[in-house]
Design an enzyme around this catalytic site. Structure first.
Site, short mmCIF file in Angstrom:
data_model
loop_
_atom_site.label_atom_id
_atom_site.label_comp_id
_atom_site.label_asym_id
_atom_site.label_seq_id
_atom_site.Cartn_x
_atom_site.Cartn_y
_atom_site.Cartn_z
N ASP A 48 0.08 -7.54 1.32
CA ASP A 48 0.51 -6.15 1.51
C ASP A 48 2.04 -6.05 1.60
OD1 ASP A 48 0.02 -3.41 1.71
OD2 ASP A 48 0.14 -3.46 3.89
N SER B 40 4.85 2.48 7.90
CA SER B 40 4.52 1.31 7.10
C SER B 40 5.68 0.88 6.22
CB SER B 40 3.29 1.59 6.23
OG SER B 40 2.13 1.65 7.00
N HIS C 197 0.82 -1.21 0.00
CA HIS C 197 0.00 0.00 0.00
C HIS C 197 0.86 1.27 0.00
CE1 HIS C 197 0.51 -0.15 4.48
NE2 HIS C 197 0.41 1.16 4.38
#
Length: 445
Positions: free
Chosen positions: A188, A270, A158
């Site tokens: 992901d 992230s 993402h």
């Protein structure tokens, strides 16, 4: 995340006001003045307190093992083990070991052009060059390999989703262009490639299967665009299963196994590493829960789960999975939408926009209350005869009540080329069809 947009989730958590009594009853031995205590008792108490402190520190540094605690507590610092007084130096050493391998990942997308560039033909998009790209979001990554003059790093899918260009910022501030090797939206995870010149530090991968609840960990990355940053906490739970919405429509259609930690993980973290106190990567920071009254609930993909996906991305640039060829809506969601004006459907094999069924939806006998409605059949499902408004209730002998269950069975139990039996209802009557699962072609992405 939200798994997407940095994986932030909004949850409904009951709020309970906890009241703690300020009055405590005294019981047991009667209190005595210190004047009544002899020197021997004071010495004994001091010695016992000191031993307890050493034992607690040793347990923390020895991974929670009593044997390690005894060994550490009784071993001089010269033995090479970390003495209790060196706890701070251990965290410094662990972070220093991996920090040079942690990078910032910049997702660049086309800048908005209010008018078409001169010279562009009617209806044709003007060509974009690097000058038109602007940073859209920033995440983190960690370098895990170096080969043939190239360095490779792991990040979240993402983080790079929708990018027209990618750049990586090293710890010294140098910016290098990056190339996408491959990404997988189900897990992901993504792998990027950059020029490896001058890169000497490669992160060491740990063993997430050996993690223990309460073990100290650190998250490294670029939270809120602040650059090289550390946060520290413990492993709250070594294996947590959380629902995610792959299509970002609010309907959960997949489950992710993660490490839960209270180390601060924020937007920009992230893709960065979660490390243990030996400086080994044991997870890839991926998401947090963001809601009023929720603190210290972050998640990381276990490195043991991530590396097989990373290896596959390095080999082929994608993770091959069996393709059924249906876009679906949960039957329960359809019933719930009847009085709410409809909603956005789930997609089993992609993100194609499909209209939800109208009021003249599927016809089912009263005993059928769970399944998935076929909104569109393509590829192998279409060739096998599945149609709009069919309601799938079983794959082989496995009952299917939701898109999540369909995906879990398909990706967990079947392989490309396997035969699958699909049981469904059409116009209120049961039927079944058997066909081979295929790989998903680029045209169907």
């Amino acid at each position: 995340m939200g798994l997407f947009e940095d994986e932030f989730y909004s949850t409904k958590i009951s709020r309970r006001a906890s009241k703690t009594s300020r009055k405590q009853k005294m019981s047991g031995f009667p209190l005595r003045s210190r004047k009544d205590w002899g020197a021997g008792r004071l010495a004994l108490l001091s010695g016992a307190s000191g031993a307890a402190i050493v034992l607690v520190l040793a347990l923390a540094l020895g991974g929670g093992s009593p044997e390690a605690a005894v060994e550490t507590a009784g071993t001089p610092a010269a033995s090479g083990l970390v003495a209790p007084g060196d706890a701070i130096q251990q965290t410094v050493a662990a972070s220093s070991k991996v920090r040079p391998a942690v990078v910032s990942v910049v997702n660049e997308q086309a800048a908005f052009l209010p008018q078409e560039q001169e010279g562009a033909e009617d209806g044709a998009e003007a060509p974009q060059d690097s000058a038109d790209l602007q940073p859209a979001s920033v995440g983190s990554g960690v370098i895990f390999a170096k080969k043939d003059g190239k360095a490779y790093l792991i990040t979240n899918n993402h983080v790079i989703e929708g990018a027209a260009g990618l750049k990586v910022v090293l710890i010294d501030g140098e910016t290098r262009p990056a190339k996408l090797v491959g990404g997988d939206y189900i897990t992901d995870l993504a792998v990027l490639e950059i020029d490896g010149e001058g890169i000497e530090t490669i992160a060491e991968m740990g063993d997430s299967a050996k993690l223990q609840s309460g073990e100290m960990v650190m998250a490294i990355g670029n939270p809120l665009g602040l650059g090289d940053s550390l946060s520290m906490g413990i492993v709250s739970k070594t294996k947590q299963i959380i629902p995610v919405s792959l299509s970002q429509d609010g309907n959960y259609d997949w489950e992710q196994e993660v490490i839960q930690t209270d180390a601060s993980i924020n937007q920009g973290n992230s893709g960065g590493p979660l490390i243990d106190m030996q400086g080994r990567v044991i997870g890839i920071n991926s998401m947090k829960i963001s809601d009023i009254g929720v603190e210290g609930v972050g998640f990381a993909i276990p490195v043991n789960n991530a590396m097989p996906i990373v290896d596959q991305l390095m080999k082929t640039g994608a993770v091959p999975r069996p393709y059924l060829g249906v876009y679906t809506l949960d039957l329960a969601s359809y019933y719930a939408q009847q009085g709410l004006g409809g909603g956005v459907p789930d997609a089993e094999d992609g993100d194609a926009a499909a209209e939800s069924p109208s009021s003249g939806g599927p016809k089912l006998p009263g005993e059928v209350t769970a399944g998935v409605i076929v909104l569109e059949a393509v590829g192998p499902a279409s060739e096998a005869g599945l149609q709009f408004n069919d309601v799938i209730t079983k794959l082989d002998d496995q009952s299917i009540g939701s898109t999540m269950e369909l995906r879990k069975y398909l990706y967990g139990k079947k392989r490309i080329g396997d035969k699958i039996k699909v049981t469904f209802y059409r116009d209120g009557k049961p039927d079944a069809v058997t066909f081979k699962l295929q790989d998903k072609s680029e045209e169907e992405e």
